[in-house]
Design a protein around this motif. Structure first.
Motif, short mmCIF file in Angstrom:
data_model
loop_
_atom_site.label_atom_id
_atom_site.label_comp_id
_atom_site.label_asym_id
_atom_site.label_seq_id
_atom_site.Cartn_x
_atom_site.Cartn_y
_atom_site.Cartn_z
N VAL A 1 10.66 5.20 5.76
CA VAL A 1 10.23 3.95 6.41
C VAL A 1 11.40 3.31 7.15
CG1 VAL A 1 9.38 1.62 6.02
CG2 VAL A 1 8.35 3.52 4.80
N MET A 2 12.56 3.29 6.55
CA MET A 2 13.71 2.62 7.15
C MET A 2 14.19 3.31 8.43
SD MET A 2 13.91 -0.03 5.43
CE MET A 2 15.32 -0.74 6.21
N LYS A 3 13.88 4.58 8.58
CA LYS A 3 14.26 5.32 9.80
C LYS A 3 13.18 5.21 10.87
CE LYS A 3 16.92 8.77 7.30
NZ LYS A 3 16.90 10.16 6.82
N GLY A 4 11.99 4.76 10.49
CA GLY A 4 10.86 4.76 11.41
C GLY A 4 10.58 3.44 12.08
N LYS A 5 9.47 3.40 12.78
CA LYS A 5 9.05 2.23 13.54
C LYS A 5 8.64 1.06 12.65
CE LYS A 5 9.26 3.76 17.78
NZ LYS A 5 9.98 3.11 18.84
N HIS A 6 8.32 1.32 11.40
CA HIS A 6 7.88 0.26 10.49
C HIS A 6 9.02 -0.28 9.62
CE1 HIS A 6 3.39 1.52 10.70
NE2 HIS A 6 3.71 0.71 11.68
N ALA A 7 10.25 -0.06 10.03
CA ALA A 7 11.41 -0.50 9.24
C ALA A 7 11.43 -2.00 8.99
CB ALA A 7 12.71 -0.05 9.91
N ALA A 8 10.90 -2.77 9.91
CA ALA A 8 10.91 -4.23 9.76
C ALA A 8 9.73 -4.75 8.95
CB ALA A 8 10.90 -4.88 11.14
N VAL A 9 8.82 -3.86 8.55
CA VAL A 9 7.62 -4.28 7.83
C VAL A 9 7.81 -4.05 6.33
CG1 VAL A 9 5.13 -3.92 7.58
CG2 VAL A 9 6.20 -3.63 9.81
N SER A 10 7.63 -5.10 5.54
CA SER A 10 7.74 -4.97 4.09
C SER A 10 6.59 -4.14 3.54
CB SER A 10 7.72 -6.37 3.45
OG SER A 10 7.69 -6.26 2.04
N CYS A 11 6.84 -3.39 2.50
CA CYS A 11 5.82 -2.56 1.86
C CYS A 11 4.60 -3.41 1.46
CB CYS A 11 6.37 -1.88 0.62
SG CYS A 11 7.86 -0.90 0.91
N GLU A 12 4.87 -4.64 1.03
CA GLU A 12 3.82 -5.50 0.51
C GLU A 12 2.88 -6.02 1.59
OE1 GLU A 12 5.92 -7.43 -3.34
OE2 GLU A 12 6.88 -7.82 -1.40
N VAL A 13 3.24 -5.85 2.86
CA VAL A 13 2.35 -6.25 3.94
C VAL A 13 1.13 -5.32 3.94
CG1 VAL A 13 2.09 -6.36 6.45
CG2 VAL A 13 4.14 -7.27 5.36
N CYS A 14 1.36 -4.03 3.77
CA CYS A 14 0.27 -3.06 3.82
C CYS A 14 -0.32 -2.76 2.44
CB CYS A 14 0.76 -1.75 4.43
SG CYS A 14 1.35 -1.96 6.12
N HIS A 15 0.48 -2.91 1.42
CA HIS A 15 -0.01 -2.66 0.07
C HIS A 15 -0.36 -4.00 -0.57
CE1 HIS A 15 0.82 1.64 0.08
NE2 HIS A 15 1.94 1.36 0.73
N SER A 16 0.11 -4.28 -1.72
CA SER A 16 -0.15 -5.55 -2.41
C SER A 16 1.17 -6.06 -2.95
CB SER A 16 -1.11 -5.32 -3.58
OG SER A 16 -2.39 -5.02 -3.11
N PRO A 17 1.20 -7.28 -3.47
CA PRO A 17 2.43 -7.74 -4.11
C PRO A 17 2.85 -6.76 -5.20
CG PRO A 17 0.91 -9.55 -3.87
CD PRO A 17 0.17 -8.30 -3.48
N VAL A 18 4.14 -6.57 -5.35
CA VAL A 18 4.66 -5.57 -6.29
C VAL A 18 4.17 -5.80 -7.72
CG1 VAL A 18 6.86 -6.69 -6.85
CG2 VAL A 18 6.71 -4.21 -6.83
N THR A 19 3.92 -7.04 -8.09
CA THR A 19 3.51 -7.30 -9.48
C THR A 19 2.12 -6.76 -9.79
OG1 THR A 19 2.75 -9.52 -8.89
CG2 THR A 19 4.98 -9.32 -9.78
N VAL A 20 1.35 -6.37 -8.77
CA VAL A 20 0.08 -5.70 -9.02
C VAL A 20 0.35 -4.30 -9.56
CG1 VAL A 20 -1.96 -4.71 -7.86
CG2 VAL A 20 -1.17 -7.00 -7.25
N HIS A 21 1.46 -3.72 -9.16
CA HIS A 21 1.83 -2.34 -9.48
C HIS A 21 2.82 -2.26 -10.65
CE1 HIS A 21 2.87 1.83 -8.72
NE2 HIS A 21 4.04 1.56 -8.20
N VAL A 22 3.86 -3.09 -10.60
CA VAL A 22 4.91 -3.07 -11.62
C VAL A 22 5.24 -4.51 -12.03
CG1 VAL A 22 7.32 -2.49 -12.07
CG2 VAL A 22 5.94 -0.98 -10.67
N LYS A 23 5.35 -4.71 -13.33
CA LYS A 23 5.73 -6.03 -13.82
C LYS A 23 6.73 -5.84 -14.95
CE LYS A 23 3.78 -10.49 -14.57
NZ LYS A 23 2.61 -11.29 -14.44
N ASP A 24 7.84 -6.55 -14.87
CA ASP A 24 8.92 -6.45 -15.86
C ASP A 24 9.39 -5.02 -16.04
OD1 ASP A 24 8.80 -9.22 -16.32
OD2 ASP A 24 7.19 -8.95 -17.80
N GLY A 25 9.44 -4.27 -14.92
CA GLY A 25 9.94 -2.90 -14.94
C GLY A 25 8.98 -1.87 -15.48
N VAL A 26 7.74 -2.27 -15.78
CA VAL A 26 6.76 -1.34 -16.34
C VAL A 26 5.59 -1.20 -15.37
CG1 VAL A 26 5.18 -0.91 -18.27
CG2 VAL A 26 7.39 -2.01 -18.68
N LYS A 27 5.27 0.06 -15.03
CA LYS A 27 4.14 0.31 -14.14
C LYS A 27 2.86 -0.03 -14.87
CE LYS A 27 1.88 3.95 -11.52
NZ LYS A 27 1.91 5.36 -11.13
#
Length: 147
Positions: free
Chosen positions: A55-81
């Protein structure tokens, strides 16, 4: 009527309204006390280093993962998936940023989706027929769209 309005306003408008602008000033502290749900792309890098580098090498480098996915806490919370990271299986996610619109800067990649698909595939895309889920992914790597 005017006196009634003044009395009503006194009790209904919060004390901090207008203190630092045209909003309720106490809301700032309330928002700051909300739990953090976004981790930014750095939080994704820990487990997804290879995809992060792509991603960082591509055209979407300025776009945060959470823009297309969901907030990280939906996936991982307190280091646990806790769950799989949601994905949008529809072209509409691409359309949010790339649909051809008069108001968008000419330098931003814009696509007339149906016309683009017809030109690339040679298959007619009637307006009354919904586009297939993940249709963009048939030709584009969403993490590095040039590939």
């Amino acid at each position: 009527g005017f006196a009634g309005f003044v009395v009503w306003r006194h009790f209904m408008v919060p004390k901090s309204w207008g203190q630092e602008g045209n909003y309720r000033y106490d809301s700032i502290a309330e928002h700051m006390n909300q739990p953090v749900v976004h981790g930014g792309r750095e939080s994704c890098k820990k487990c997804h280093a290879e995809r992060y580098e792509t991603v960082m090498k591509g055209k979407h480098a300025a776009v945060s993962c959470e823009v297309c996915h969901s907030p990280v806490t939906v996936h991982v919370k307190d280091g646990v998936k806790g769950a799989e990271m949601p994905e949008s299986p529809t072209f509409k996610l691409c359309q949010l940023c790339h649909e051809k619109m008069v108001g968008r800067p000419k330098t931003h990649p814009q696509v007339a989706f149906r016309k683009h698909i017809e030109e690339k595939s040679g298959v007619a895309m009637p307006e009354d027929k919904p586009l297939q889920p993940k249709i963009c992914e048939k030709c584009h790597n969403v993490h590095d769209p040039k590939n």
